[in-house]
Design an enzyme around this catalytic site. Structure first.
Site, PDB file in Angstrom:
ATOM      1  N   ASP A 349      54.265  71.261  28.152  1.00 50.88           N
ATOM      2  CA  ASP A 349      54.134  69.730  27.140  1.00 50.88           C
ATOM      3  C   ASP A 349      54.620  68.573  27.681  1.00 50.88           C
ATOM      4  OD1 ASP A 349      53.125  69.552  25.022  1.00 50.88           O
ATOM      5  OD2 ASP A 349      54.925  69.615  23.846  1.00 50.88           O
ATOM      6  N   ASP A 544      58.070  72.824  23.348  1.00 55.03           N
ATOM      7  CA  ASP A 544      58.261  73.277  22.330  1.00 55.03           C
ATOM      8  C   ASP A 544      58.873  74.018  21.247  1.00 55.03           C
ATOM      9  OD1 ASP A 544      56.747  70.595  20.190  1.00 55.03           O
ATOM     10  OD2 ASP A 544      56.625  71.965  20.578  1.00 55.03           O
ATOM     11  N   ASP A 548      52.941  74.831  20.928  1.00 56.41           N
ATOM     12  CA  ASP A 548      52.285  75.684  21.241  1.00 56.41           C
ATOM     13  C   ASP A 548      52.958  76.882  21.508  1.00 56.41           C
ATOM     14  OD1 ASP A 548      51.891  73.038  23.330  1.00 56.41           O
ATOM     15  OD2 ASP A 548      54.920  72.770  22.820  1.00 56.41           O
TER      16      ASP A 548
END
Length: 650
Positions: A349, A544, A548
């Site tokens: 990410d 994080d 996600d």
């Protein structure tokens, strides 16, 4: 030897094959070293008497059996007891059974010192192993032991000292300067400064204001504060991480599981081969002597004990988990150490993983004096609470520039555009490009192509400059990608919900091989599913742990960044990087590879030495002393090798 590494460091995991308890620490509370030391003294004294004292009136066969028997029982009683317990429960073919019949057989044929030596060196091996496990535990505790033992709670109109475990949600606690926050909660005092390094790895103190959350483990630096408890102790982030570590060894690596199954098949084969070694030569050898072949069979049994394998492999993985914890990385199980060593593709990410998730001024362009330009900006933006405005104010304050002495008049916020006001009779506009369009102010078309967030400033219908603001890369983000590439992981992919132009620019700066922006969580899942369609790829996803979560669960290895602040990360991820540093991804892979390397070295060492000495023993070229080395000596070497991973620098 037994699978004591697992037993010692995971006392709550009493599986069927490891329900025994024979550690000297448990059996002899006075000292784990006392009985082995006494046994060693008796063994050396006995060997000395065998060689130098020839008075049969004292040192005869009866005296020798009693003398060596005491030395034997001091260190071998636990093993004999467990072998008997296993026999009565139908679990015959164990390493304890091998050791028991081999050593009792040695006593039967009069080889008393060798029988004692097997048990003594086994006990020494246990001490080495216990020390290694304790060291790994200390590595983990040093990272995670941030829990205070007591808390000041307001009950019955007074402050009482109580255990954090007894405090309920909604109760009020007091935290003094220098104390650790005992439970997650909401700060009731105006504000205070906190050391959060134990949780986030960030050395800079963090100011937390009234109404904001404080987490268990933070250290109060500034003044006495009151906190309203929002989570029970068992539900706090730090307690859940501690539970994660305590359970880390319950998820076994395939190598561990294989060795355990192998030992179950291997042990009965060894027993029957030893029986064959005693009796079969009778039919083929002319001068057959029962005593000689029994001795060889006993050597065969001692050599065959799978101690080095059953101990050093779990210990190797546990050492890897300890080394990772010392580096701020928490593995949920040794199976993830194995998987991490095989990772071929790292998917990440952007926001909160490779970037700090905090806006920061990147560039200033102005057609007037820069100081005056910043004064205009500060005068207007100080009236806004927008994150972009806060980033600008922080930058101007750092430059120690004051607002204009003349205050702004007629201040107006234009939703979705920016702000308008009057300074020195001049109309000032601060906002985005839509604000300039709204007031028909001309600007260069090249501004349309700027990737970062842009804040433009205009005075009396003329643009005088702009500020570029972007999320800041983490300090080690570039190093993280470089290290991954150096380790042979060429495929690095970024998936982000941020706009595509920003994602592509970030990827280009970091040297990431592919990047995709404007993605919803379900789009990220689709991308990872596409990657998983290639069976040759083993995918680690780093996020994080909040938006996600679906991808963390889908990936072969899910890695959460800064997971202590997120329950989702703890629940979903397989690995938690506590220090919030992307460079730790490469560290985790490196530790995994080293751990696996050490485990396979131990397997090779154990099989290699045992095979050589087995052949020598069957041919009558090895004595019980060589057998002791092939069993316990190799186990000691394997333990020392397994400990190496805890001393390595990553």
């Amino acid at each position: 030897m037994a699978n004591e590494a697992e037993h010692n460091h995971d006392e709550h995991n009493h599986s069927e094959e490891h329900s025994h308890d024979h550690s000297h620490e448990d059996s002899h509370e006075e000292s784990p070293y006392l009985y082995p030391i006494i046994s060693l003294i008796l063994l050396l004294l006995g060997i000395g008497l065998d060689y130098f004292y020839k008075n049969p009136s004292f040192w005869n066969e009866t005296t020798r059996i009693i003398f060596y028997g005491i030395a034997f029982l001091l260190v071998g009683w636990d093993v004999l007891k467990i072998a008997f317990q296993n026999l009565t429960s139908g679990n015959v073919f164990t390493e304890f059974f091998l050791m028991s019949i081999a050593t009792l057989g040695a006593f039967y044929i009069g080889e008393y010192p060798e029988g004692v030596a097997v048990m003594l060196f086994y006990a020494i091996g246990e001490l080495f192993q216990g020390a290694a496990v304790s060291r790994a535990k200390r590595n983990i505790k040093a990272l995670l032991d941030v829990r205070p033992n007591t808390a000041n709670v307001f009950r019955e109109n007074t402050w009482q000292i109580s255990k954090p475990e007894t405090i309920k949600v909604g109760e009020k606690i007091l935290v003094k300067v220098g104390e650790k926050v005992p439970l997650d909660g909401i700060i009731l005092t105006e504000s205070s400064s906190f050391d959060t390094s134990a949780l986030t790895g960030e050395s800079k103190p963090q100011t937390i204001k009234q109404g904001e959350q404080v987490l268990a483990g933070m250290i109060n630096l500034e003044k006495i504060i009151e906190v309203e408890v929002s989570k029970l102790f068992t539900e706090s982030s730090i307690a859940r991480i501690l539970e994660l570590v305590q359970n880390a060894t319950s998820k076994k690596a395939p190598t561990e599981l294989f060795i355990r199954k192998f030992a179950k098949i291997y042990t009965p084969i060894v027993v029957f081969l030893a029986i064959g070694l005693v009796f079969l030569p009778y039919f083929f050898i002319e001068n057959y002597t029962f005593h000689t072949w029994l001795y060889r069979a006993l050597i065969f049994l001692v050599i065959s004990c799978p101690c080095a394998l059953v101990i050093s492999i779990p210990l190797g993985y546990f050492g890897g988990i300890g080394a990772a914890s010392r580096n701020g990385i928490l593995f949920k199980g040794s199976n993830y150490l194995d998987l991490m060593a095989k990772v071929t593709t790292v998917v990440m990410d952007k926001t909160g993983t490779l970037t700090k998730g905090v806006f920061k001024v990147q560039e200033i362009k102005t057609m007037i004096d820069e100081k005056l330009f910043l004064q205009y900006l500060k005068t207007v933006e100080s009236h806004s609470t927008h994150p972009v405005a806060k980033a600008i104010i922080a930058y101007v304050n750092e430059a120690e520039i004051e607002e204009l002495p003349t205050k702004i008049e007629g201040l107006e916020e234009i939703s979705g555009h920016g702000m308008k006001g009057i300074i020195h009779g001049q109309t000032i506009l601060v906002g985005n490009l839509k604000l300039l369009k709204k007031f028909d102010i001309i600007y260069g078309t090249e501004l349309e192509n700027i990737v970062e967030t842009i804040v433009v400033v205009a005075i009396d219908s003329e643009m005088i400059g702009y500020v570029l603001i972007a999320d800041q890369l983490k300090d080690d983000a570039q190093v993280a990608i470089q290290r991954l590439r150096a380790m042979g992981i060429q495929k690095t992919i970024m998936l982000s919900g941020d706009k595509s132009s920003i994602v592509q620019k970030t990827a280009s700066l970091l040297g990431i091989s592919a990047a995709y922006g404007d993605l919803l969580p379900e789009n990220k899942v689709e991308k990872v599913q596409e990657l998983k369609a290639d069976a040759s790829q083993l995918i680690a996803f780093v996020g994080d742990g909040i938006n996600d979560a679906p991808v963390l669960a889908l990936a072969d290895v899910g890695i959460a960044m800064g997971g202590l602040g997120s329950d989702v990360a703890i629940e979903t991820a397989d690995v938690v990087i506590q220090t919030d540093q992307p460079s730790k991804i490469a560290t985790a892979i490196n530790i995994s590879k080293k751990t696996k390397q050490i485990v396979w070295q131990n397997i090779g060492l154990a099989f290699g030495v045992k095979a050589i000495v087995l052949i020598l023993g069957a041919g009558g070229l090895a004595t019980m002393w060589e057998a002791v080395f092939a069993d316990v000596g190799v186990a000691l070497l394997a333990i020392l090798n397994a400990v190496r991973v805890q001393n390595m620098k990553f």
